[in-house]
Design a protein around this motif. Structure first.
Motif, PDB file in Angstrom:
ATOM      1  N   PHE A 117       0.941  -1.072  -0.013  1.00 32.71           N
ATOM      2  CA  PHE A 117      -0.132   0.089   0.291  1.00 32.71           C
ATOM      3  C   PHE A 117       0.897   1.337   0.092  1.00 32.71           C
ATOM      4  CE2 PHE A 117      -3.000   2.692   2.637  1.00 32.71           C
ATOM      5  CZ  PHE A 117      -3.760   3.198   1.631  1.00 32.71           C
ATOM      6  N   TYR A 126      -3.934   0.997  -6.283  1.00 34.51           N
ATOM      7  CA  TYR A 126      -3.359   1.588  -5.196  1.00 34.51           C
ATOM      8  C   TYR A 126      -4.730   2.576  -4.750  1.00 34.51           C
ATOM      9  CZ  TYR A 126      -1.515   5.823  -2.765  1.00 34.51           C
ATOM     10  OH  TYR A 126      -1.564   7.067  -1.969  1.00 34.51           O
ATOM     11  N   GLN A 129      -7.325   1.010  -2.892  1.00 31.04           N
ATOM     12  CA  GLN A 129      -6.968   0.504  -1.779  1.00 31.04           C
ATOM     13  C   GLN A 129      -6.734   1.844  -0.721  1.00 31.04           C
ATOM     14  OE1 GLN A 129      -3.500  -1.896  -2.676  1.00 31.04           O
ATOM     15  NE2 GLN A 129      -4.192  -3.171  -0.835  1.00 31.04           N
ATOM     16  N   ARG A 130      -6.260   2.802  -1.148  1.00 33.91           N
ATOM     17  CA  ARG A 130      -6.350   3.949  -0.507  1.00 33.91           C
ATOM     18  C   ARG A 130      -7.655   4.618  -0.033  1.00 33.91           C
ATOM     19  NH1 ARG A 130      -3.089   8.437   1.217  1.00 33.91           N
ATOM     20  NH2 ARG A 130      -4.545  10.440   1.477  1.00 33.91           N
ATOM     21  N   ALA A 133      -9.350   2.209   2.782  1.00 34.86           N
ATOM     22  CA  ALA A 133      -8.661   2.451   3.919  1.00 34.86           C
ATOM     23  C   ALA A 133      -9.107   3.685   4.529  1.00 34.86           C
ATOM     24  CB  ALA A 133      -7.150   2.276   3.925  1.00 34.86           C
ATOM     25  N   ILE A 274     -13.053  -2.198   7.088  1.00 29.53           N
ATOM     26  CA  ILE A 274     -12.446  -2.291   6.103  1.00 29.53           C
ATOM     27  C   ILE A 274     -13.557  -3.255   4.995  1.00 29.53           C
ATOM     28  CG2 ILE A 274     -10.632  -3.050   4.338  1.00 29.53           C
ATOM     29  CD1 ILE A 274      -8.611  -1.887   6.219  1.00 29.53           C
ATOM     30  N   LEU A 290     -11.509  -6.783  -3.111  1.00 25.59           N
ATOM     31  CA  LEU A 290     -10.669  -6.654  -1.865  1.00 25.59           C
ATOM     32  C   LEU A 290     -10.429  -8.344  -1.484  1.00 25.59           C
ATOM     33  CD1 LEU A 290      -9.450  -5.226   0.628  1.00 25.59           C
ATOM     34  CD2 LEU A 290     -11.858  -5.956   1.766  1.00 25.59           C
ATOM     35  N   ARG A 294      -5.088  -8.478   0.036  1.00 25.71           N
ATOM     36  CA  ARG A 294      -4.891  -6.813  -0.018  1.00 25.71           C
ATOM     37  C   ARG A 294      -5.347  -6.580   1.236  1.00 25.71           C
ATOM     38  NH1 ARG A 294      -7.475  -6.098  -6.173  1.00 25.71           N
ATOM     39  NH2 ARG A 294      -5.486  -6.341  -7.316  1.00 25.71           N
ATOM     40  N   LEU A 295      -6.437  -7.151   1.986  1.00 26.07           N
ATOM     41  CA  LEU A 295      -6.624  -6.718   3.344  1.00 26.07           C
ATOM     42  C   LEU A 295      -5.558  -6.693   4.285  1.00 26.07           C
ATOM     43  CD1 LEU A 295      -8.672  -5.778   5.484  1.00 26.07           C
ATOM     44  CD2 LEU A 295      -9.588  -8.011   5.704  1.00 26.07           C
ATOM     45  N   THR A 298      -2.982  -3.996   3.463  1.00 25.41           N
ATOM     46  CA  THR A 298      -3.404  -2.704   4.015  1.00 25.41           C
ATOM     47  C   THR A 298      -3.354  -2.633   5.374  1.00 25.41           C
ATOM     48  OG1 THR A 298      -5.124  -2.748   2.201  1.00 25.41           O
ATOM     49  CG2 THR A 298      -5.416  -1.243   4.283  1.00 25.41           C
ATOM     50  N   ASP A 301       0.422  -2.141   6.370  1.00 27.17           N
ATOM     51  CA  ASP A 301       0.952  -0.690   6.304  1.00 27.17           C
ATOM     52  C   ASP A 301       0.438   0.168   7.259  1.00 27.17           C
ATOM     53  OD1 ASP A 301       2.625  -1.150   4.166  1.00 27.17           O
ATOM     54  OD2 ASP A 301       0.869  -0.724   2.644  1.00 27.17           O
ATOM     55  N   LEU A 302      -0.689   0.129   7.749  1.00 27.58           N
ATOM     56  CA  LEU A 302      -1.254   0.976   8.885  1.00 27.58           C
ATOM     57  C   LEU A 302      -0.678   0.557  10.243  1.00 27.58           C
ATOM     58  CD1 LEU A 302      -5.086   0.486   7.971  1.00 27.58           C
ATOM     59  CD2 LEU A 302      -3.548   2.638   7.542  1.00 27.58           C
TER      60      LEU A 302
END
Length: 452
Positions: A117, A126, A129-130, A133, A274, A290, A294-295, A298, A301-302
Motif C-alpha cells: 500500500f 493503489y 486501496q487508499r 482504507a 474495511i 478486496l 490485499r486486506l 493494508t 501498512d497501517l
C-alpha cells in the motif's frame, strides 16, 4: 595489467560512455536542476553527514528550491520549501506520485505478489486501496468513537501507573514502555482485543518486527540505493524476508478470524470497517476485489507506519517536556483548568486545549520525524518550477525544509509553541497547515483522514 583488470577497465569505460551519451541525448533542449558534485557509484551518499537534513538545507541555500543529487545508483531530485513541495506533490498529472522500485519494496510485495500500500506503485488498485482504507478509518472512528476513547484511556492510565511503579524512586529508560504502549493500542485499533495470551504474544512479535525493520532500513537502506549489493550480501535480503514473514503470520490469522466472525451490524475494529466499506462499494466491484491478501497488506501498512511514527513522536514530546519544565507546567495547568481532576481527557476537549495542541505541533515541526517523506518517483517527464525532471527519477520532498523555512517561521531553530497561537488564544490556522506530519498530495498518509 592482468586480463581481469583489462576486462573490468573496458567494461567500466563502456558503461560510463553509454550513460554519458544517453544523458546528452536526453538533455537536449532541457534545463535540469543543478546540484553539488558527487562521486562515481555512490553519488552523494558520503556527503550527507551525521544529520542529512542540515546538509540538505545548505544545498537548498546554494542551489535553490529544486536541486539534483545522485542517491547511489538513482538519479534524484530534492524539492524544498512549502510552495515547491506543494506544487510537486499536487501535480495535476500525478507525475511524482510513483514509488521507486527499491529492493525493500520488492521484498514486501513478493510475499503474495501484490503491490504494497504505502510503498507500491501509483495505480488504480493503489487508489482503490487508499480510498477504501480512508473510508474505513472514518467509518470506524465515527461509529466506535467511545470504544477508541476507552481503549486509549485505559492503556494510558495503565502506562502511567507502570511508569510510577518503575521509576518513581530512580531514573530509567522508558523507550521500550512507550513503544509497547503504542503497539498495544494500534493492535487493538486494527484487530480488536482477542484472547489475552494471543494479544500479549502478538504485541511482542509486532514490536520486534518494527524494531528490526527500522534497523534494516535505518535512515535509508544501502540495498535500496545500491541495488547491486544484493549479489554481494544476499543474506540481508533473506533476513528481510524472514522478518516480514513473522508479522504476516499474525495478520493472516487475524484476517481469517475476521472473515469467519464478521457481522456488518457490529464493527469491532478497522479490519471489520474495511470489509464493511468494501461490501458497501457496489460501483467498483468490476474493477477491484478486496482479496484477503490485499486486506492483509493494508493492515500491515497501517500497523507499521502508525507504530513507529507515533511512538517516536511521544518520546520526543516527553523529552521536550523534561527540557522545558515551564512549558510542561503550562500544559498541565491548561489541562487542569479545562478538564479538571474528576474525569479523563476526551476527544471533544481538543479544541479547548489550545496550548497543549500547540506544543504537540511544535514538537512535530521542530523534530520532523520523517524529514524527506517516503521517496517519490517520476512516472513521466515533468517540470518543477520550470526545471526538467525525467521519467524514472527519485523525487524527495524535503519536509524538514518546510518546517525550518526561516522566511515563514522567523526563528525555526527555537522551540516556541506560542508561534501557533493568536492573542485571543485561538489557533493560527495557516501555520497549523504548514506542519506536514502526514505529507502532501495523493501519497500523503491515509491516517490523516481520521484526524479531522
Amino acid at each position: 595489467m592482468s586480463v581481469v583488470t583489462t576486462v573490468l577497465l573496458i567494461l567500466s569505460t563502456a558503461f560510463i560512455t553509454f550513460f554519458f551519451i544517453k544523458w546528452v541525448l536526453q538533455s537536449k533542449g532541457k534545463r535540469y536542476p543543478k546540484g553539488p558534485m558527487g562521486l562515481p557509484i555512490v553519488g552523494h551518499l558520503p556527503f550527507f553527514g551525521r544529520h542529512p537534513p542540515s546538509t540538505f538545507m545548505k544545498w537548498w541555500e546554494s542551489y535553490g528550491n529544486v536541486f539534483s543529487i545522485r542517491l547511489g545508483s538513482w538519479n534524484t531530485v530534492v524539492v524544498n520549501g512549502y510552495k515547491a513541495v506543494k506544487a510537486a506533490a499536487e501535480h495535476p498529472n500525478d507525475a511524482f506520485s510513483g514509488r521507486p522500485k527499491f529492493i525493500s519494496s520488492e521484498v514486501l510485495a513478493e510475499r503474495i505478489h501484490e503491490d504494497v500500500f504505502a510503498f507500491g506503485n501509483f495505480s488504480p488498485v493503489y487508489l482503490k486501496q487508499r480510498n477504501l482504507a480512508s473510508k474505513a478509518l472514518r467509518l470506524f472512528t465515527s461509529k466506535r468513537k467511545d470504544v477508541i476513547e476507552e481503549l486509549v484511556t485505559n492503556e494510558a492510565v495503565a502506562f502511567a501507573d507502570s511508569l510510577v511503579r518503575k521509576f518513581s524512586t530512580s531514573p530509567g529508560h522508558i523507550e521500550l514502555e512507550v513503544q509497547i504502549l503504542v503497539v498495544r493500542i494500534i493492535y487493538q485499533f486494527l484487530y480488536g482485543r482477542g484472547e489475552q495470551v494471543d494479544f500479549d504474544r502478538h504485541v511482542k512479535i509486532i514490536y520486534r518486527e518494527v524494531e528490526e525493520f527500522n534497523k534494516f532500513t535505518g535512515s535509508g537502506s544501502a540495498l535500496d540505493v545500491l541495488p547491486w549489493l544484493r549479489y554481494i550480501i544476499p543474506w540481508k535480503v533473506d533476513a528481510l524476508r524472514k522478518l516480514t514473514a513473522k508479522g504476516d503470520a499474525i495478520m493472516w490469522e487475524q484476517v481469517q478470524k475476521h472473515y469467519e466472525t464478521f457481522s456488518a451490524d457490529h464493527i469491532r475494529d478497522v479490519a471489520d470497517a474495511i470489509i464493511t466499506s468494501d461490501a458497501e462499494d457496489e460501483e467498483n466491484k468490476d474493477r477491484y476485489v478486496l482479496t484477503r491478501a490485499r486486506l492483509n497488506l493494508t493492515l500491515a501498512d497501517l500497523q507499521g507506519a502508525g507504530a513507529d511514527t507515533t511512538s517516536k513522536t511521544m518520546l520526543w514530546l516527553i523529552l521536550y517536556m523534561t527540557k522545558y519544565p515551564q512549558i510542561q507546567e503550562r500544559v498541565f495547568a491548561e489541562i487542569n483548568t479545562v478538564i479538571g481532576k474528576s474525569r479523563n481527557v476526551e476527544l471533544k476537549d481538543k479544541p479547548n486545549l489550545v496550548y497543549t495542541n500547540a506544543v504537540i505541533l511544535e514538537v512535530m515541526r521542530i523534530v520532523t520525524q520523517v524529514p524527506f517523506s517516503l521517496p517519490h518517483f517520476s512516472m513521466t517527464d515533468a517540470k518543477i518550477e520550470g526545471l526538467d525532471v525525467d521519467k524514472d527519477t527519485v523525487v524527495l520532498f524535503n519536509l524538514y525544509s518546510i518546517h525550518h523555512e526561516k522566511e515563514f517561521w522567523g526563528d525555526p531553530e527555537y522551540f516556541r509553541p506560542e508561534r501557533f497561537i493568536l492573542d485571543d488564544n485561538s489557533f493560527i490556522r495557516f501555520k497549523n497547515n504548514h506542519v506536514l506530519a502526514f505529507g502532501l498530495g495523493r501519497r500523503r498518509c491515509v491516517g490523516e483522514s481520521s484526524q479531522k
